[in-house]
Each structure stands twice: as C-alpha cells, then as structure tokens.
Design an enzyme around this catalytic site. Structure first.
Site, mmCIF file in Angstrom:
data_model
loop_
_atom_site.group_PDB
_atom_site.id
_atom_site.type_symbol
_atom_site.label_atom_id
_atom_site.label_comp_id
_atom_site.label_asym_id
_atom_site.label_seq_id
_atom_site.Cartn_x
_atom_site.Cartn_y
_atom_site.Cartn_z
ATOM 1 N N TYR A 1 -38.775 79.844 59.916
ATOM 2 C CA TYR A 1 -38.427 79.971 61.335
ATOM 3 C C TYR A 1 -38.897 81.320 61.881
ATOM 4 O O TYR A 1 -39.059 82.287 61.136
ATOM 5 C CB TYR A 1 -36.910 79.865 61.518
ATOM 6 C CG TYR A 1 -36.377 78.480 61.282
ATOM 7 C CD1 TYR A 1 -36.634 77.462 62.186
ATOM 8 C CD2 TYR A 1 -35.624 78.176 60.155
ATOM 9 C CE1 TYR A 1 -36.153 76.180 61.981
ATOM 10 C CE2 TYR A 1 -35.137 76.899 59.938
ATOM 11 C CZ TYR A 1 -35.401 75.906 60.853
ATOM 12 O OH TYR A 1 -34.931 74.639 60.657
ATOM 13 N N ARG B 1 -35.732 72.457 55.427
ATOM 14 C CA ARG B 1 -37.036 71.948 55.888
ATOM 15 C C ARG B 1 -38.018 72.011 54.718
ATOM 16 O O ARG B 1 -39.025 72.700 54.775
ATOM 17 C CB ARG B 1 -37.541 72.775 57.064
ATOM 18 C CG ARG B 1 -36.518 73.046 58.169
ATOM 19 C CD ARG B 1 -36.126 71.829 58.958
ATOM 20 N NE ARG B 1 -37.094 71.339 59.907
ATOM 21 C CZ ARG B 1 -37.240 71.781 61.157
ATOM 22 N NH1 ARG B 1 -36.501 72.780 61.581
ATOM 23 N NH2 ARG B 1 -38.120 71.246 61.969
ATOM 24 N N ASP C 1 -35.469 64.829 57.716
ATOM 25 C CA ASP C 1 -35.536 65.967 58.638
ATOM 26 C C ASP C 1 -35.377 65.490 60.087
ATOM 27 O O ASP C 1 -36.353 65.197 60.783
ATOM 28 C CB ASP C 1 -36.880 66.685 58.430
ATOM 29 C CG ASP C 1 -37.011 67.941 59.272
ATOM 30 O OD1 ASP C 1 -36.153 68.155 60.158
ATOM 31 O OD2 ASP C 1 -37.973 68.694 59.053
ATOM 32 N N SER D 1 -37.008 67.574 62.977
ATOM 33 C CA SER D 1 -38.434 67.304 63.222
ATOM 34 C C SER D 1 -38.641 65.964 63.906
ATOM 35 O O SER D 1 -39.440 65.861 64.849
ATOM 36 C CB SER D 1 -39.217 67.313 61.907
ATOM 37 O OG SER D 1 -39.307 68.608 61.409
ATOM 38 N N GLN E 1 -38.221 65.993 53.650
ATOM 39 C CA GLN E 1 -38.965 65.658 54.875
ATOM 40 C C GLN E 1 -38.495 64.345 55.532
ATOM 41 O O GLN E 1 -38.375 64.273 56.744
ATOM 42 C CB GLN E 1 -40.441 65.524 54.548
ATOM 43 C CG GLN E 1 -41.301 66.417 55.406
ATOM 44 C CD GLN E 1 -42.704 66.554 54.863
ATOM 45 O OE1 GLN E 1 -43.091 65.881 53.916
ATOM 46 N NE2 GLN E 1 -43.472 67.435 55.470
HETATM 47 P P1 NAD Z 1 -38.043 75.885 66.264
HETATM 48 O O1 NAD Z 1 -37.614 74.655 66.998
HETATM 49 O O2 NAD Z 1 -37.016 76.732 65.616
HETATM 50 O O3 NAD Z 1 -38.920 76.802 67.259
HETATM 51 C C1 NAD Z 1 -39.996 76.253 67.986
HETATM 52 C C2 NAD Z 1 -41.169 77.211 67.971
HETATM 53 O O4 NAD Z 1 -40.902 78.325 68.818
HETATM 54 C C3 NAD Z 1 -41.493 77.791 66.601
HETATM 55 O O5 NAD Z 1 -42.834 77.506 66.287
HETATM 56 C C4 NAD Z 1 -41.249 79.288 66.773
HETATM 57 O O6 NAD Z 1 -42.149 80.065 66.006
HETATM 58 C C5 NAD Z 1 -41.496 79.455 68.246
HETATM 59 N N1 NAD Z 1 -40.972 80.682 68.846
HETATM 60 C C6 NAD Z 1 -39.815 81.355 68.586
HETATM 61 N N2 NAD Z 1 -39.710 82.445 69.370
HETATM 62 C C7 NAD Z 1 -40.811 82.462 70.162
HETATM 63 C C8 NAD Z 1 -41.287 83.327 71.203
HETATM 64 N N3 NAD Z 1 -40.622 84.414 71.565
HETATM 65 N N4 NAD Z 1 -42.460 83.014 71.787
HETATM 66 C C9 NAD Z 1 -43.176 81.936 71.427
HETATM 67 N N5 NAD Z 1 -42.777 81.086 70.467
HETATM 68 C C10 NAD Z 1 -41.616 81.351 69.834
HETATM 69 O O7 NAD Z 1 -39.131 75.507 65.149
HETATM 70 P P2 NAD Z 1 -39.486 74.099 64.496
HETATM 71 O O8 NAD Z 1 -40.447 73.413 65.358
HETATM 72 O O9 NAD Z 1 -38.231 73.408 64.135
HETATM 73 O O10 NAD Z 1 -40.235 74.566 63.167
HETATM 74 C C11 NAD Z 1 -39.779 75.684 62.426
HETATM 75 C C12 NAD Z 1 -40.587 75.881 61.195
HETATM 76 O O11 NAD Z 1 -40.268 74.888 60.229
HETATM 77 C C13 NAD Z 1 -42.059 75.767 61.392
HETATM 78 O O12 NAD Z 1 -42.672 76.741 60.582
HETATM 79 C C14 NAD Z 1 -42.411 74.417 60.883
HETATM 80 O O13 NAD Z 1 -43.748 74.328 60.478
HETATM 81 C C15 NAD Z 1 -41.463 74.354 59.733
HETATM 82 N N6 NAD Z 1 -41.197 72.979 59.322
HETATM 83 C C16 NAD Z 1 -41.371 72.650 58.003
HETATM 84 C C17 NAD Z 1 -41.138 71.359 57.591
HETATM 85 C C18 NAD Z 1 -41.312 70.961 56.146
HETATM 86 O O14 NAD Z 1 -41.900 71.663 55.383
HETATM 87 N N7 NAD Z 1 -40.808 69.818 55.743
HETATM 88 C C19 NAD Z 1 -40.729 70.407 58.496
HETATM 89 C C20 NAD Z 1 -40.570 70.787 59.821
HETATM 90 C C21 NAD Z 1 -40.789 72.080 60.219
#
Ligand code: NAD
Length: 377
Positions: free
Chosen positions: A228, A122, A130, A133, A127
């Site tokens: 994560y 990620r 991805d 996302s 991006q």
């Molecule tokens: P995910 O699908 O793994 O999880 C969804 C959300 O659930 C996350 O925000 C996580 O913090 C939350 N979560 C986990 N346990 C929890 C709990 N017990 N209670 C409440 N919430 C809880 O996550 P995602 O949406 O795929 O994103 C993961 C990370 O990757 C994020 O930090 C996102 O900003 C980052 N990201 C970065 C890029 C990039 O830089 N290109 C792109 C996409 C995502």
C-alpha cells in the site's frame, strides 16, 4: 455447517454475498444454506434460482441468524444482529474495522468469530478471496461510465464532415486496482488519459494501458510491506497538488482513487483546482467514503460547483453494476469458505495458524485476536 445469508438492510446496498452459482458450489461442498427471501432482488438474482441451487428460502431472518454457524453479508451487521447470533458462530462481511471499535467489542462480547473482508491479505494465495480488488475493479469501470453519462461531450475523437471532435481528456489520480481499470475503460472509450500515483512501480502499468504518466518529483514515497501507499508529508502533498493543477485544469473528467489503507484519504483536489476547471467537467471521488480526495466532497448526492463542475460522490459505484459486483463478491466468499473446508470430513476447519485467517480474523472465542485491534476496542 449451517450458513445463513440475510438480505442487506443498509440503505443503498444493492449487492449480496451469494449468487445461485456460488450457492450451488457451497451446497456441493456440504453446507446447509438458508437464504432470506428477496436476497438477490436488487442484483437480479431471483429467489427461484437460489432454491434450484439447493438453498432454502427463509422469511424469519432472526430465527435463521440465531441458528446459523456462519452468517455472510456484504455490509457490517448491527449490534442487534450480533446479539442475535449464537456463541461460536462465524461472521463474514466488510467490517470497516479501523472505524468500528464498538462493533468489534460487540463481536468479542457475543463470542462471535468476526472475519473482515478488508483485512484478507493481498497475497497470491488469497487472490480468489480478495474482495477489495474484485469490487475496486468494478468501481473503476463504473466511475468512467457514470462520468461519461454526466459529461456533455463525447469521449472519442470523431472526424465528421462538420469538423473534428477532439478526444475528451481524463485524468486518473491513484493507479491501483480501481485506477487501472478506470484508465483501461477510458482508453477503450477513446479518451486521452493521464494518470498519477505516488508509487513509482505503477508507472510502467499505466504506460502499458496506453495512458501518459504525469511526472511529479515528490522525493521518497515508497510503499508499505503490504504494497500500500505510505502517507505523504504535508510538503509532499503540496508539491503533488502543484504538479497536478495544470493537468486537472485541462481535464474534462478527473477520477480520484487515492486511498491510504486504514487511514483517512488525502485531500488532493482543492477547491481552487475545482474553480480552475472548465464548466461541465466531471470529477469522480472514489475515495469519498474514506474521507475523500476532493475538498468538500461528502458521501452521497452529486455536488455542482459554482463554475459548473459536477462532483460525483456516490459511496459505492460498484453497486451500480450490482449483478457483476455480486457475481465476483460471492465468488470471493465461496473461495474463503472453500479454503477452510475439509473435503474428506465435510466440515469447516479454521486453522488459527493459517496466514490468511491470521490476517482477517478480528475476534475469536470471546476475545479480540487481531494484533492491529487488540488494544483499540
Ligand atoms: P488503494 O485502494 O489502497 O489505493 C489506490 C491507489 O492510490 C494506490 O495505487 C495508491 O498507491 C494510490 N495513492 C495513495 N496515495 C496517493 C496520492 N497521494 N496520490 C496519488 N495516488 C495515491 O490500493 P489498491 O488498489 O487496493 O492496491 C494496493 C496495492 O495492493 C497495490 O500495490 C496493488 O498492486 C496491490 N495488490 C496486490 C494484490 C495481490 O498480490 N494479490 C491484489 C490486489 C492489489
């Protein structure tokens, strides 16, 4: 490079790995594209549009798969699919590698180079490819739309001569990509939105969308190097459940998106919390395929509890908006190929030292090469 895109054969899968637009781009790069007839039928991309884009329609999927240098599909293949591919060919799809040890071994034994979309890092550079996302965004949107359709209430506030309708209350648990899109969608529809996430960095993003961040002090939570969420201790989970119980009881819609990468999703909404909700309320468990955030939720049909709460357990809500989910997914596949394409020579050149490839390549040249799976097959 001879690329084959088979029609999806997993039950309920409506998306595909290629659109006519992405096909045209790949043909322009220099790929030869074979597409199974009917590929885009469920996402409204007609066969004729693929041929206009320069792809060839095929009906004998086994023959096309056997001669392909690259196979792209959405869902993981069957062992027979892998056995039907030539050694040295590439395979690009979602693979669920943490739960598919036998499949990974089959790729290695068959000499097929398996790339897992879930494992693409990620990072900013990656991006465009991805897929987690791109699909999570649409799942977050679709979760609100599906919930709104089941709810026998309007979402926005309405002032009428016959009285005022108060805005519906939506609680989003987990404010990652899907959760933030769910918050934005619910706000646009006029709901009052609360949200919670264990990663404190998310609070500002939640507020900037006009939602309220529910404060629960869990002590140290943090996040992994990849961004994560880390798994909580049982004590922290209990604290979180206690902190959320009142908000859940007051909510008309609860959307859970809390996933833990490569691990089972935590149970956050218990049966007791469901019993405390108002009749007619709707819960959407977007983590249902990874074990579920809602106690009793199982991937599949909706569940209605004794007190009249509907739990939507659809395993792939992004598939309900298949046209757009396919549009962005196909762009992810095309971006991956383009990254490894040698423009001058018009050939696919996989650099094994490339950081993106190192992150997502599971098997290569007859062996399991990804460090997270080497000892696990
Ligand atoms: P995910 O699908 O793994 O999880 C969804 C959300 O659930 C996350 O925000 C996580 O913090 C939350 N979560 C986990 N346990 C929890 C709990 N017990 N209670 C409440 N919430 C809880 O996550 P995602 O949406 O795929 O994103 C993961 C990370 O990757 C994020 O930090 C996102 O900003 C980052 N990201 C970065 C890029 C990039 O830089 N290109 C792109 C996409 C995502």
């Amino acid at each position: 490079m001879n690329c084959f895109v088979p029609a999806e054969n997993s039950l309920g899968e409506t998306r595909t790995a290629l659109t006519p637009v992405s096909a045209a781009g790949l043909v322009k790069l220099g790929l030869t594209l074979n597409v199974q007839a009917g590929l885009g039928h469920l996402s409204n991309y007609p066969d004729a549009a693929y041929t206009e884009a320069g792809a060839t329609l095929v009906t004998d999927a086994a023959a096309a798969q056997a001669s392909a240098d690259l196979v792209m599909r959405v869902r993981k293949p069957t062992p027979a699919d892998i056995a039907g591919m030539k050694r040295g060919a590439w395979h690009l799809s979602f693979l669920d590698p943490f739960n598919e040890r036998e499949l990974i071994a089959a790729f290695a034994n068959g000499g097929v180079n398996a790339v897992s979309l879930e494992m693409i890092p990620r990072t900013t550079l990656a991006q465009k490819m991805d897929a987690l996302s791109s699909q999570a965004s649409l799942a977050g949107y679709a979760a609100v739309i599906e919930a709104a359709q089941r709810l026998q209430m309007a979402l926005p506030m309405m002032m009428t001569p016959a009285g005022t309708i108060m805005p519906a209350r939506v609680f989003v648990i987990g404010a990652g990509v899907a959760g933030l899109q769910a918050i934005a969608t619910a706000k646009r529809l006029g709901a009052r939105v609360d949200a919670f996430d264990t990663r404190p960095v998310v609070e500002e993003q939640v507020r900037s969308l006009g939602a309220k961040f529910v404060k629960i002090d869990l002590g140290e939570t943090g996040q992994t190097a990849g961004g994560y969420a880390k798994a909580l201790t049982p004590e922290q989970v209990a604290k979180q459940q206690a902190g959320m119980a009142k908000v859940i009881a007051q909510s008309d819609i609860v959307i859970t998106t809390a996933k833990l990468f490569g691990r089972k999703a935590p149970t956050l909404v218990t049966k007791a919390m469901l019993a405390g909700m108002k009749p007619g309320s709707v819960v959407v468990d977007l983590a249902v395929e990874g074990g579920g955030n809602v106690e009793g939720a199982r991937s599949g049909a909706d569940i209605v509890t004794e007190n009249g709460v509907t739990i939507i357990c659809h395993p792939c809500l992004e598939g309900t908006v298949a046209h757009h989910a396919t549009q962005v997914l196909a762009a992810n596949y095309a971006a991956w190929i383009t990254h490894f394409w040698d423009e001058k020579e018009k050939v696919f050149r996989a650099d094994l030292n490339d950081e993106i490839l190192k992150g997502c390549l599971i098997t290569h040249d007859g062996a399991i090469v990804h460090p997270q799976f080497v000892s696990k097959a």
